[in-house]
Design an enzyme around this catalytic site. Structure first.
Site, PDB file in Angstrom:
ATOM      1  CG  LEU A 197      -1.997  -1.122   1.535  1.00  0.00           C
ATOM      2  CD1 LEU A 197      -2.989  -1.416   2.650  1.00  0.00           C
ATOM      3  CD2 LEU A 197      -3.149  -0.750   0.083  1.00  0.00           C
ATOM      4  CG  MET A 198       2.615   2.569   3.528  1.00  0.00           C
ATOM      5  SD  MET A 198       4.499   1.636   4.705  1.00  0.00           S
ATOM      6  CE  MET A 198       5.595   3.617   5.140  1.00  0.00           C
ATOM      7  CE  LYS A 207      -0.014  12.722   8.318  1.00  0.00           C
ATOM      8  NZ  LYS A 207       1.700  12.754   8.172  1.00  0.00           N
ATOM      9  CE  LYS A 233       5.117  16.510   3.446  1.00  0.00           C
ATOM     10  NZ  LYS A 233       6.135  16.653   4.188  1.00  0.00           N
ATOM     11  NE  ARG A 292       1.117  18.416  13.307  1.00  0.00           N
ATOM     12  CZ  ARG A 292       2.603  18.705  13.685  1.00  0.00           C
ATOM     13  NH1 ARG A 292       2.665  20.098  14.664  1.00  0.00           N
ATOM     14  NH2 ARG A 292       3.776  18.412  13.182  1.00  0.00           N
TER      15      ARG A 292
END
Length: 485
Positions: free
Chosen positions: A168-169, A247, A259, A333
């Protein structure tokens, strides 16, 4: 093919010692293996291999691999079981060597710990090559001999769980969108009668008043999804569950606080928290662990657009607290704040969240261990003991008031999403921010940013996304299911 282990001699002079499977094979070939080993070169060091061809008709190729010292056990300096780690690393290198020879079936010496051997084989052979026309040959590792088949199967299940998280990552963000992530997990859990999967749409997220989560999602054309999994493995389905929260930012551009472009492609793995906790639940279901687990994964992209959060915007979380978004790249967060509030509605035994949350965590610990921030020593002990067994280590970090003050001292809202001293203690201020959304007495936050990818640090994982610490979460859940806390 056959992979056999060999221990280093205790003294420098003595002959190296074969495992019991190695001994049995040596008898099968009338002592030829013992005869050839010293002639072929110096004694095999830990993780080094030697390959023999034509010793036996059933095994045209035999790889002998160094396991290190025979009675290596728990190493207090390293915080892991060295014997198990040595087996994982050795088996992985042996299996890969046979894969390079295009041998489709490999039998593996259990090396005295069939679970560790299975983990080494299945983790060591995994590679993401879905989208390539030229693929490495598929190798099926099997246990050599009949001893330890149950432990072997358990190891295969643990490793396949971590490999699911790696899959998945690693997959590109246009292949694993929020909805596709949720559907992939749902499909993995389809065969279990004691699992319910809810894929909650944006409208549901809005009715839950998850304003912080929605504020991140609104910058992207991909709609957000809130994935909710109920695994009811406990004897009583009303028993307090363990709640996992992950997350799930399927791509993180940073939003308006963009970024730098170099390395941004790796941010397809910014849903590593969701990938590891969901994979841990898939594994718990496969192992029939006797406890109830709930998995929560807020899934979205963090993109810059005309609708995106702007630095200085104030958003309202599910519990009513307002948050000044001083940096749109501190978005994880915000998702977790709302998911943690929601987690409290399940009367949890413990709440454990995982997130690739801060670059600061990577600076602090690198890829050696997952940083754990927790308000519960009981929970910490369980996580720590699990990690000693899996070799996928955790390290306790501080949750001081010192850091809380840095996120609550905010000009426009109750909280700022970054600490007021900007970079200092970034992993700690992020944890302090999350703590503002927790009232449960057993909560742990795992910052997995440092362990997200593997270059060559973990010898039994290839280069790429690591899927860590999935096995530690599974082992932790297994221990919790035995603990009558």
């Amino acid at each position: 093919g056959l992979v056999l282990g060999i221990y280093s001699s205790e003294k420098d002079e003595g002959a190296a010692q074969l495992t019991s499977a190695g001994d049995a094979f040596d008898r099968l070939v009338s002592g030829k293996l013992r005869e050839l080993l010293p002639i072929c070169g110096p004694p095999l060091k830990k993780g080094k291999t030697r390959i023999f061809h034509g010793l036996h008709q059933d095994f045209p190729s035999v790889v002998v691999v160094g396991l290190g010292k025979k009675n290596a056990g728990i190493n207090d300096q390293e915080n892991w079981n060295e014997g198990k780690e040595n087996i994982r690393a050795a088996v992985a290198v042996g299996c890969r060597q046979l894969q390079d020879l295009e041998i489709p079936c490999v039998e593996v010496d259990p090396c005295g710990d069939a679970q560790a051997a299975a983990e080494g084989a299945v983790l060591g052979l995994h590679e993401y090559n879905e989208l390539k026309q030229k693929k490495k040959p598929v190798v099926t590792p099997q246990l050599h001999g009949s001893a330890g088949s149950e432990a072997w199967q358990k190891g295969v299940t643990y490793a396949e769980g971590q490999n699911l998280a790696r899959y998945l990552m690693e997959a590109p963000a246009n292949y694993i969108t929020p909805i596709k992530f949720a559907e992939h997990i749902e499909q993995k859990l389809r065969g279990f009668s004691n699992v319910k999967v809810h894929i909650r749409p944006e409208s549901w997220i809005a009715t839950q008043q998850m304003g912080a989560f929605l504020s991140v999602a609104k910058g992207s054309a991909e709609p957000p999804v809130f994935l909710e999994i109920h695994y009811l493995g406990g004897a009583d389905t009303n028993d307090s569950p363990l709640v996992f929260v992950g997350k799930g930012v399927t791509f993180d551009s940073g939003g308006i606080s963009l970024k730098p472009s170099s390395g941004m492609d790796a941010m397809r793995a910014d849903m590593g928290g969701a990938a590891t906790v969901c994979s841990a639940i898939v594994t718990a279901a496969a192992l029939h662990l006797p406890l109830n687990i709930i998995g929560l994964a807020p899934l979205c992209e963090n993109m810059p657009s005309g609708k995106a959060n702007k630095p200085g915007d104030v958003v309202r979380a599910k519990n009513g607290k307002t948050i000044q978004v001083d940096n749109t790249d501190a978005e994880g967060r915000l998702l977790l704040a709302d998911a943690l509030c929601y987690a409290h509605s399940f009367n949890a035994r413990a709440i454990v969240n995982a997130a690739t949350l801060t670059g600061a965590m990577d600076v602090a610990l690198g890829s050696a261990a997952t940083g754990v921030f927790t308000n519960s020593s009981w929970l910490w002990t369980h996580l720590y003991e699990a990690s000693v067994v899996t070799g996928d280590r955790v390290w306790r970090m501080p949750l001081f008031d010192h850091y809380t003050k840095q996120v609550t001292d905010c000009p426009l809202a109750d909280l700022s999403n970054i600490g007021k001293y900007s970079r200092a203690g970034g992993a700690c201020t992020a944890a302090a921010f999350l703590k503002e959304f927790v009232t449960a007495s057993h909560w742990a936050h795992l910052d997995i940013a440092g362990v997200m990818a593997n270059k060559d640090e973990v010898p039994y994982l290839r280069k790429g996304m690591a899927g860590r610490p999935t096995r530690t979460l599974v082992e932790f859940a297994a221990r919790l299911s035995q603990d009558s806390h």
